[in-house]
Design a protein around this motif. Structure first.
Motif, PDB file in Angstrom:
ATOM      1  N   HIS A  59       0.858  -1.172   0.000  1.00 34.74           N
ATOM      2  CA  HIS A  59       0.000   0.000   0.000  1.00 34.74           C
ATOM      3  C   HIS A  59       0.902   1.233   0.000  1.00 34.74           C
ATOM      4  O   HIS A  59       1.763   1.385   0.879  1.00 34.74           O
ATOM      5  CB  HIS A  59      -0.908   0.030   1.231  1.00 34.74           C
ATOM      6  CG  HIS A  59      -1.873  -1.127   1.292  1.00 34.74           C
ATOM      7  ND1 HIS A  59      -2.528  -1.620   0.206  1.00 34.74           N
ATOM      8  CD2 HIS A  59      -2.304  -1.876   2.365  1.00 34.74           C
ATOM      9  CE1 HIS A  59      -3.317  -2.626   0.560  1.00 34.74           C
ATOM     10  NE2 HIS A  59      -3.192  -2.813   1.876  1.00 34.74           N
ATOM     11  N   ASN A 104      -4.766   3.876   7.122  1.00 37.10           N
ATOM     12  CA  ASN A 104      -5.492   3.427   5.921  1.00 37.10           C
ATOM     13  C   ASN A 104      -5.902   4.535   4.966  1.00 37.10           C
ATOM     14  O   ASN A 104      -6.698   4.305   4.056  1.00 37.10           O
ATOM     15  CB  ASN A 104      -6.730   2.628   6.330  1.00 37.10           C
ATOM     16  CG  ASN A 104      -7.746   3.474   7.073  1.00 37.10           C
ATOM     17  OD1 ASN A 104      -7.511   4.667   7.323  1.00 37.10           O
ATOM     18  ND2 ASN A 104      -8.886   2.877   7.424  1.00 37.10           N
ATOM     19  N   THR A 105      -5.362   5.724   5.130  1.00 37.70           N
ATOM     20  CA  THR A 105      -5.707   6.795   4.191  1.00 37.70           C
ATOM     21  C   THR A 105      -4.662   7.903   4.271  1.00 37.70           C
ATOM     22  O   THR A 105      -3.861   7.960   5.214  1.00 37.70           O
ATOM     23  CB  THR A 105      -7.113   7.355   4.480  1.00 37.70           C
ATOM     24  OG1 THR A 105      -7.562   8.121   3.361  1.00 37.70           O
ATOM     25  CG2 THR A 105      -7.125   8.233   5.721  1.00 37.70           C
ATOM     26  N   TRP A 129      -8.868   4.840   2.386  1.00 38.92           N
ATOM     27  CA  TRP A 129      -8.076   4.528   1.205  1.00 38.92           C
ATOM     28  C   TRP A 129      -7.998   5.653   0.155  1.00 38.92           C
ATOM     29  O   TRP A 129      -7.571   5.423  -0.963  1.00 38.92           O
ATOM     30  CB  TRP A 129      -8.555   3.237   0.529  1.00 38.92           C
ATOM     31  CG  TRP A 129      -8.566   2.071   1.471  1.00 38.92           C
ATOM     32  CD1 TRP A 129      -9.642   1.466   2.007  1.00 38.92           C
ATOM     33  CD2 TRP A 129      -7.419   1.423   2.004  1.00 38.92           C
ATOM     34  NE1 TRP A 129      -9.275   0.467   2.867  1.00 38.92           N
ATOM     35  CE2 TRP A 129      -7.892   0.403   2.879  1.00 38.92           C
ATOM     36  CE3 TRP A 129      -6.035   1.571   1.859  1.00 38.92           C
ATOM     37  CZ2 TRP A 129      -7.036  -0.437   3.584  1.00 38.92           C
ATOM     38  CZ3 TRP A 129      -5.206   0.725   2.549  1.00 38.92           C
ATOM     39  CH2 TRP A 129      -5.685  -0.253   3.401  1.00 38.92           C
ATOM     40  N   VAL A 132      -4.404   6.609  -1.846  1.00 37.21           N
ATOM     41  CA  VAL A 132      -3.567   5.451  -1.543  1.00 37.21           C
ATOM     42  C   VAL A 132      -3.582   4.517  -2.755  1.00 37.21           C
ATOM     43  O   VAL A 132      -4.657   4.185  -3.280  1.00 37.21           O
ATOM     44  CB  VAL A 132      -4.063   4.693  -0.296  1.00 37.21           C
ATOM     45  CG1 VAL A 132      -3.241   3.409  -0.082  1.00 37.21           C
ATOM     46  CG2 VAL A 132      -3.977   5.572   0.940  1.00 37.21           C
ATOM     47  N   ARG A 133      -2.385   4.118  -3.205  1.00 40.71           N
ATOM     48  CA  ARG A 133      -2.285   3.064  -4.214  1.00 40.71           C
ATOM     49  C   ARG A 133      -2.195   1.743  -3.461  1.00 40.71           C
ATOM     50  O   ARG A 133      -1.202   1.455  -2.801  1.00 40.71           O
ATOM     51  CB  ARG A 133      -1.045   3.257  -5.106  1.00 40.71           C
ATOM     52  CG  ARG A 133      -1.098   4.494  -5.981  1.00 40.71           C
ATOM     53  CD  ARG A 133       0.019   4.454  -7.014  1.00 40.71           C
ATOM     54  NE  ARG A 133      -0.204   3.354  -7.956  1.00 40.71           N
ATOM     55  CZ  ARG A 133       0.776   2.611  -8.460  1.00 40.71           C
ATOM     56  NH1 ARG A 133       2.027   2.806  -8.087  1.00 40.71           N
ATOM     57  NH2 ARG A 133       0.497   1.633  -9.303  1.00 40.71           N
ATOM     58  N   ARG A 134      -3.242   0.924  -3.621  1.00 39.80           N
ATOM     59  CA  ARG A 134      -3.307  -0.303  -2.846  1.00 39.80           C
ATOM     60  C   ARG A 134      -2.492  -1.413  -3.516  1.00 39.80           C
ATOM     61  O   ARG A 134      -2.218  -1.377  -4.723  1.00 39.80           O
ATOM     62  CB  ARG A 134      -4.767  -0.721  -2.671  1.00 39.80           C
ATOM     63  CG  ARG A 134      -5.600   0.367  -2.021  1.00 39.80           C
ATOM     64  CD  ARG A 134      -7.044  -0.015  -1.862  1.00 39.80           C
ATOM     65  NE  ARG A 134      -7.218  -1.057  -0.835  1.00 39.80           N
ATOM     66  CZ  ARG A 134      -8.397  -1.459  -0.396  1.00 39.80           C
ATOM     67  NH1 ARG A 134      -9.512  -0.921  -0.872  1.00 39.80           N
ATOM     68  NH2 ARG A 134      -8.480  -2.407   0.536  1.00 39.80           N
ATOM     69  N   GLU A 137      -2.921  -2.710  -7.216  1.00 39.07           N
ATOM     70  CA  GLU A 137      -3.834  -1.786  -7.914  1.00 39.07           C
ATOM     71  C   GLU A 137      -3.630  -1.841  -9.429  1.00 39.07           C
ATOM     72  O   GLU A 137      -4.579  -1.791 -10.210  1.00 39.07           O
ATOM     73  CB  GLU A 137      -3.601  -0.366  -7.419  1.00 39.07           C
ATOM     74  CG  GLU A 137      -4.423   0.695  -8.143  1.00 39.07           C
ATOM     75  CD  GLU A 137      -4.026   2.099  -7.720  1.00 39.07           C
ATOM     76  OE1 GLU A 137      -4.702   2.635  -6.836  1.00 39.07           O
ATOM     77  OE2 GLU A 137      -3.041   2.638  -8.277  1.00 39.07           O
TER      78      GLU A 137
END
Length: 654
Positions: A59, A104-105, A129, A132-134, A137
């Motif tokens: 992430h 998470n963000t 999120w 954010v590049r998970r 992705e």
């Protein structure tokens, strides 16, 4: 005497291509190889490619800012900012950083108010999120990244490396060898000066550039003499070197020194000899068998004339090479074009026609270029090609046909279309216009002054060069405009006053002094085409000298430009021709002055504000351009750039 290779049955090019495809086992001929991914652009995958790792593999922050827990920000309001403490509530991050564990963000730095070194405030909640590049992705490990038989682009190379693919299996490139032939063919590397009957070899280099542009591994060999054993040996060596395609240049026709077919018959099976299109008819296709030692390879006999060779490459070699490489045939843009002149053609054989094209008003217009198979310059000047079908006797003036562009469609808006009388200053202007910050490409159809006026009437040109003299009024161009284009609003701009005369061999060995000498039995004349202003000028002087044109040897022998007339005189094909002094000077001929005339540019007034015409007029008005015009010889620029009026006639000589 050697037997001639007469070929009687021709087939359309697409049928010839299909015959070759059916005769070649592509899977057996074309192997695969593994190459580094960074070198794979333009290659074709031989198997599906699956990702080894995900992208990103973690992430990642997509913005500069702070990493937070979204649920901790829900109370933030514009009128009630939320205070966050470093380490406990947030951590600073930059774009591309891994998202810290437990967060998470990301909130962008511009939406954060720094209170002190360890405290910030925000006035809006953050969604989970955001920014954010998970993990995965872009790419997920083990998923299909690129299927088989895909031509790899620069972006594919990036995806391969990002997915941990550092080498890739691809189909090998098509390997090809071009073998030029001919006793009369000189190697260009020697920088030769050809004598009569000799030519400088260039087809191999056109072929190599075209083939390499398609991603083929192409090479050529020195010219092979017109001997069957020498050609057989050269073809065998090319096959031994690993070439999938061997192309023999020239020797595929029906001459007594054309050995391509018998050599191919010794090494394999001839599939096609003759395609139903001109130029390019003598093209030959064959496939090798066991006798060659390398069965299943493609052999091509390309005609020797340059344009025929280009047609052979475009219509036969290119689609077959693309098929072997499992690549799509490069698609060309097609447009509807309107013909400026009538083009006759022989029924029963399709003809490839080269065109100069440009936008005139709302239409794209096209002027046919030289049609000879040896005229490579017609390819240089062409912006498009079209095909006259085998069942047609030609194309009418004003008819709309489908044409394949050789340039990008946007470039048509920068083409300045001229149709009319030829003059050497047009070449000078063409070069000057291409040197502008926004280049303008001047293309010309040389159809004579009357042909130019007819093109304006048909709305097929932006301007026409004219030098039509009216003996009754003593004026130029306007009497003809009034007679033939009386309802058109036209502006006439002078380009130059030029000197016309009789071009004769150096030293004037025939002692030609005036038009009266054209009636002599020992003088061979070369004329301009009907409708040319120079032809009209000649007829006027013949009338004044009471000479019947039928008594002039060569009166019916026509050329379309002053330079073409000059070349005929320079090479001894004619003793004399009427033309401009600049053409005589360019080729070192002597010149017998006959007349001064006004060469004008006739422009539809509605195009005077067109950027291309504006560029032309600006160029003409420059002192540097006028100096270059005078340097050509035989020109006066006292009227250059001036808008002419009826009755202006011709100023006295300086």
């Amino acid at each position: 005497m050697n037997t001639r290779n007469i070929y009687l049955k021709t087939v359309p090019p697409d049928q010839a291509v299909q015959a070759a495809m059916q005769a070649i086992d592509r899977d057996r001929l074309m192997h695969t190889e593994t190459v580094p991914s960074q070198q794979a652009c333009g290659r074709v995958t031989a198997a599906p490619v699956f990702a080894r790792c995900s992208s990103p593999t973690f992430h990642a922050a997509a913005m500069d800012g702070i990493a937070v827990r979204a649920q901790d920000t829900f109370a933030a309001r514009e009128d009630q900012p939320l205070t966050l403490c470093r380490e406990k509530d947030y951590l600073p991050v930059n774009t591309g950083n891994p998202l810290p564990q437990g967060f998470n963000t990301v909130i962008m730095v511009e939406n954060v108010v720094e209170q002190d070194a360890d405290t910030v405030s925000i006035d809006a909640p953050a969604a989970p999120w955001q920014h954010v590049r998970r993990i995965g992705e872009d790419i997920v490990a083990t998923e299909l990244l690129i299927p088989q038989n895909t031509e790899l682009s620069p972006y594919d190379v990036g995806a391969l490396l990002s997915a941990g693919i550092f080498e890739v299996e691809v189909h090998e490139n098509v390997r090809t060898t071009f073998i030029p032939t001919g006793d009369e063919v000189l190697d260009f590397r020697d920088r030769p000066a050809p004598k009569p009957g000799q030519v400088i070899e260039s087809n191999s280099q056109v072929f190599l550039a075209s083939a390499r542009g398609m991603g083929m591994d192409a090479e050529s060999v020195p010219t092979i003499p017109d001997r069957k054993d020498a050609l057989t040996d050269a073809v065998r060596k090319a096959l031994d070197s690993g070439s999938h395609v061997v192309v023999v240049g020239a020797g595929s026709s029906a001459g007594s020194k054309d050995f391509t077919r018998p050599v191919f018959e010794e090494l394999g099976q001839v599939l096609v000899h003759g395609i139903a299109v001109m130029p390019g008819k003598p093209s030959l296709l064959a496939v090798t068998d066991e006798r060659s030692g390398h069965p299943g390879r493609l052999l091509v006999g390309a005609p020797g004339y340059p344009v025929s060779a280009v047609v052979c490459f475009d219509e036969l070699i290119a689609p077959l090479a693309a098929w072997l490489a499992r690549k799509p045939v490069p698609a060309a843009h097609e447009v509807d074009v309107t013909l400026t002149t009538k083009v006759p053609s022989r029924p029963g054989m399709a003809e490839m026609l080269r065109l100069a094209v440009g936008r005139v008003g709302e239409r794209i217009v096209a002027t046919p270029l030289g049609r000879g198979a040896g005229l490579l310059t017609s390819m240089i000047k062409a912006q498009a090609t079209t095909v006259i079908p085998a069942d047609r006797e030609g194309i009418d003036q004003g008819e709309t046909v489908r044409a394949r562009l050789l340039t990008h469609p946007r470039q048509l808006d920068s083409v300045l279309m001229h149709v009319g009388s030829h003059d050497n200053t047009l070449d000078l202007l063409a070069n000057e216009l291409m040197g502008r910050p926004c280049p303008v490409r001047l293309v010309s159809g040389h159809v004579g002054s009357m042909g130019g006026l007819n093109a304006l009437k048909a709305e097929s040109a932006l301007f026409a060069g004219c030098h039509l003299f009216d003996p009754e009024s003593g004026d130029f161009n306007f009497p003809f405009i009034t007679r033939y284009l009386k309802n058109m609003d036209l502006t006439v701009v002078n380009l130059a006053i030029r000197h016309q005369g009789l071009m004769v061999a150096p030293g004037n060995p025939k002692g030609i002094r005036s038009v009266a000498d054209l009636a002599r039995e020992d003088v061979r004349f070369i004329n301009r085409q009907r409708g040319a202003g120079t032809r009209i000028l000649l007829d006027h002087h013949l009338t004044e000298a009471t000479i019947n044109p039928r008594t002039v040897r060569g009166y019916d022998q026509e050329e379309f430009t002053h330079m073409a007339v000059a070349v005929n005189v320079r090479t001894g094909a004619a003793d004399c021709g009427l033309g401009i002094r600049a053409a005589a000077t360019a080729l070192g001929l002597d010149f017998v002055p006959l007349a001064r005339e006004r060469y004008d540019l006739v422009i539809p007034t509605r195009f005077m504000d067109d950027p291309r015409i504006a560029a032309l007029r600006e160029c003409i008005g420059m002192d540097a351009t006028q100096d270059r015009i005078k340097e050509l010889g035989g020109y006066e620029t006292t009227l250059t750039g001036r808008i002419m009026q009826p009755g202006d006639g011709l100023q006295p000589k300086n």
